[in-house]
Motif scaffolding. Structure first.
Motif, mmCIF file in Angstrom:
data_model
loop_
_atom_site.group_PDB
_atom_site.id
_atom_site.type_symbol
_atom_site.label_atom_id
_atom_site.label_comp_id
_atom_site.label_asym_id
_atom_site.label_seq_id
_atom_site.Cartn_x
_atom_site.Cartn_y
_atom_site.Cartn_z
ATOM 1 N N HIS A 33 10.923 -7.418 -17.077
ATOM 2 C CA HIS A 33 12.576 -8.673 -17.017
ATOM 3 C C HIS A 33 13.388 -7.757 -17.242
ATOM 4 C CE1 HIS A 33 10.373 -12.144 -17.961
ATOM 5 N NE2 HIS A 33 9.732 -11.375 -18.600
ATOM 6 N N ARG A 94 11.881 -18.961 -13.159
ATOM 7 C CA ARG A 94 10.667 -17.568 -14.271
ATOM 8 C C ARG A 94 12.526 -17.234 -14.753
ATOM 9 N NH1 ARG A 94 5.777 -16.690 -15.391
ATOM 10 N NH2 ARG A 94 6.762 -15.814 -16.731
ATOM 11 N N GLN A 95 12.717 -16.401 -15.799
ATOM 12 C CA GLN A 95 13.959 -16.098 -16.630
ATOM 13 C C GLN A 95 13.790 -13.705 -15.939
ATOM 14 O OE1 GLN A 95 16.745 -16.714 -19.334
ATOM 15 N NE2 GLN A 95 16.266 -15.007 -20.265
ATOM 16 N N GLU A 96 14.686 -13.641 -15.420
ATOM 17 C CA GLU A 96 14.984 -12.727 -14.814
ATOM 18 C C GLU A 96 15.056 -11.415 -16.076
ATOM 19 O OE1 GLU A 96 18.482 -11.629 -11.956
ATOM 20 O OE2 GLU A 96 16.645 -11.903 -11.209
ATOM 21 N N ARG A 98 15.892 -10.725 -20.144
ATOM 22 C CA ARG A 98 15.376 -10.872 -21.865
ATOM 23 C C ARG A 98 16.307 -10.797 -22.267
ATOM 24 N NH1 ARG A 98 9.960 -7.330 -22.323
ATOM 25 N NH2 ARG A 98 10.833 -5.460 -20.953
ATOM 26 N N SER A 245 22.660 -17.967 -25.294
ATOM 27 C CA SER A 245 21.431 -17.328 -25.754
ATOM 28 C C SER A 245 21.329 -17.406 -27.307
ATOM 29 C CB SER A 245 20.588 -17.010 -24.210
ATOM 30 O OG SER A 245 19.319 -16.899 -25.116
ATOM 31 N N SER A 269 13.487 -19.457 -22.265
ATOM 32 C CA SER A 269 14.569 -19.384 -21.827
ATOM 33 C C SER A 269 15.643 -19.698 -22.558
ATOM 34 C CB SER A 269 14.574 -19.455 -20.175
ATOM 35 O OG SER A 269 13.840 -20.960 -19.652
ATOM 36 N N THR A 270 16.745 -19.194 -21.506
ATOM 37 C CA THR A 270 18.584 -19.974 -21.639
ATOM 38 C C THR A 270 18.257 -21.629 -20.954
ATOM 39 O OG1 THR A 270 19.583 -19.331 -19.340
ATOM 40 C CG2 THR A 270 19.687 -17.671 -21.394
ATOM 41 N N GLU A 271 17.310 -21.706 -19.718
ATOM 42 C CA GLU A 271 16.545 -22.849 -19.464
ATOM 43 C C GLU A 271 16.343 -23.828 -20.185
ATOM 44 O OE1 GLU A 271 14.990 -22.186 -15.215
ATOM 45 O OE2 GLU A 271 16.967 -22.221 -14.792
ATOM 46 N N VAL A 331 9.439 -15.512 -21.500
ATOM 47 C CA VAL A 331 9.956 -14.630 -20.955
ATOM 48 C C VAL A 331 9.106 -13.165 -22.501
ATOM 49 C CG1 VAL A 331 11.961 -12.697 -21.505
ATOM 50 C CG2 VAL A 331 12.787 -15.419 -21.206
#
Ligand code: ZN
Length: 438
Positions: A33, A94-96, A98, A245, A269-271, A331
């Motif tokens: 990340h 997937r959150q890239e 962190r 976040s 993740s923020t999602e 993450v």
């Protein structure tokens, strides 16, 4: 030096040989990340490329709620909705990046002391991590969470899990602890919990429950982490609403594939945060799956998709149809211990009785303080005073006045002998000594 110029004017803030979001750089350094600030810089460089146009905040938090005060002028949700105010379809990724790259425990004894609870009972345990955030040199523009204290809130542990006691008095206790931590420049930066089952082989090994074919965090844990992250927002000048976040981390102590006790650190993740805020998800009975809530009168649920690589190696978009794998939320962070530990609290290898362990047979009381201070030399007394579990218990007794307490904290952190003498001369400390000698 020549290369620096091509990364824009703000490069003077940082000096890196190549852009950290460079795919090759990431691969070579095994970076899964991007660090948060690399991510921000990357987005900012493209958002605000043209110096002549006005500045645009590079970040905004995802929002999956129906927008309030719709410009179309219809009745507000749930009495009206249109394409302008309804959240668009969500494609989970997937959150890239962190928010935190690494969790550093100031001393390995912190984790050991925490694990003693499981070792002596077989019951799972949870603790709050208190510490601070610092820059992390191993990752470009990285951030690490440095843990100085594991404070154990009131809870009921069992072999297969635990329940936190969230009554008002326990909440008040944690608020007090937050205040004391603040005096040491510390704050709540995460949680740690055990999921340990002895393998029964008699060699100290434990069962490996969490791996790539089961789960790393269960959906209950991931949603809990998302809620905690929402409660601990990260202030950011790069975002529309001045927050983005969270830097709150979640650490699990469980068996690794070798059967060893190991720590794994995560964020969601923020999602995930946005989905929890919009009340779109609940835990599923399948630990590895997150369930999507049903739409109802007061809840609008947009279409949810996720992308996956199919059996032909092609990335395809799939409708979530009721649930999706929890890994889309996760993450991963690294963790470790400093090579030369310099913990803030010196009395760390044989700590004072740890709080809220009455149910497992260890209680904080006056006699435990007397026992704690049964040492000969002044330096040893000073070391013993440098113990967060002791200091929070002393606070709960209310014997020391606020300024005496402040002095005790200063001695605990600074280990200054003259200051200690000053503390011992205070009426509060003398009262404490009298009570201890009774
Ligand atoms: Zn509308």
């Amino acid at each position: 030096m020549k290369r620096e110029k091509q990364y824009g004017q703000s490069q003077s803030e940082f000096s890196l040989p190549v852009a950290p979001w460079d795919a090759e750089y990431q691969k070579n350094h095994k970076i899964k990340h991007l660090s948060f600030h690399s991510h921000v810089k990357h987005i900012n460089d493209s958002t605000n490329k043209n110096a002549a146009s006005s500045y645009v905040n590079p970040l905004s938090e995802p929002n999956f709620k129906v927008k309030k005060n719709c410009p179309s002028g219809h009745k507000s949700w749930p009495n009206g909705i249109c394409s302008k105010c309804q959240p668009s379809a969500i494609t989970l990724q997937r959150q890239e990046f962190r928010m935190v790259d690494h969790v550093e425990f100031a001393d390995s004894s912190l984790v050991n002391n925490f694990l003693d609870s499981w070792r002596s009972t077989g019951y799972q345990r949870l603790g709050y991590l208190y510490g601070r955030y610092e820059s992390y040199e191993e990752v470009p523009l990285g951030i690490k969470a440095v843990v100085e204290v594991i404070y154990e809130p009131a809870q009921n542990g069992e072999s297969y899990g635990l329940t936190l006691n969230l009554e008002k008095e326990n909440e008040e206790e944690i608020n007090k602890v937050d205040e004391i931590a603040k005096k040491f420049g510390l704050r709540k930066i995460g949680i740690i919990f055990t999921d340990l089952i002895d393998s029964g082989k008699g060699d100290g090994s434990v069962i490996c429950k969490r791996h790539k074919d089961s789960y790393f965090l269960t959906s209950i844990e991931a949603i809990f982490a998302a809620k905690l992250q929402c409660q601990h927002p990260n202030v950011s000048k790069w975002s529309d609403n001045n927050r983005f976040s969270s830097k709150f981390v979640t650490c699990v102590v469980s068996g690794n594939i070798k059967g060893e006790i190991d720590i794994a650190s995560y964020q969601v993740s923020t999602e995930a945060e946005a989905m929890v805020k919009a009340d779109l998800v609940v835990p599923s009975t399948h630990a590895s799956m997150v369930m999507i809530q049903k739409a109802c009168k007061t809840r609008y649920v947009p279409d949810i998709f996720y992308t996956r690589v199919n059996e032909y190696g092609i990335t395809v978009k799939k409708s979530a149809e009721g649930s999706f794998p929890v890994e889309y939320f996760l993450v991963t962070l690294t963790h470790g211990f400093p090579s030369e530990p310099k913990p803030l609290f010196k009395n760390i290898s044989k700590p004072f009785v740890i709080e809220n362990r009455q149910a497992i047979g260890s209680s904080q009381d006056i006699s435990s303080i007397a026992k704690h201070f049964k040492v000969d030399s002044l330096p040893e007394i000073l070391t013993r005073l440098s113990d967060f579990h002791l200091l929070t218990y002393l606070h709960s007794l209310g014997i020391l006045k606020a300024e005496e307490e402040q002095l005790a904290y200063s001695v605990a952190a600074g280990q200054n002998e003259e200051e200690a003498q000053e503390l011992f001369e205070t009426p509060g400390w003398k009262t404490l000594v009298t009570i201890l000698s009774d």
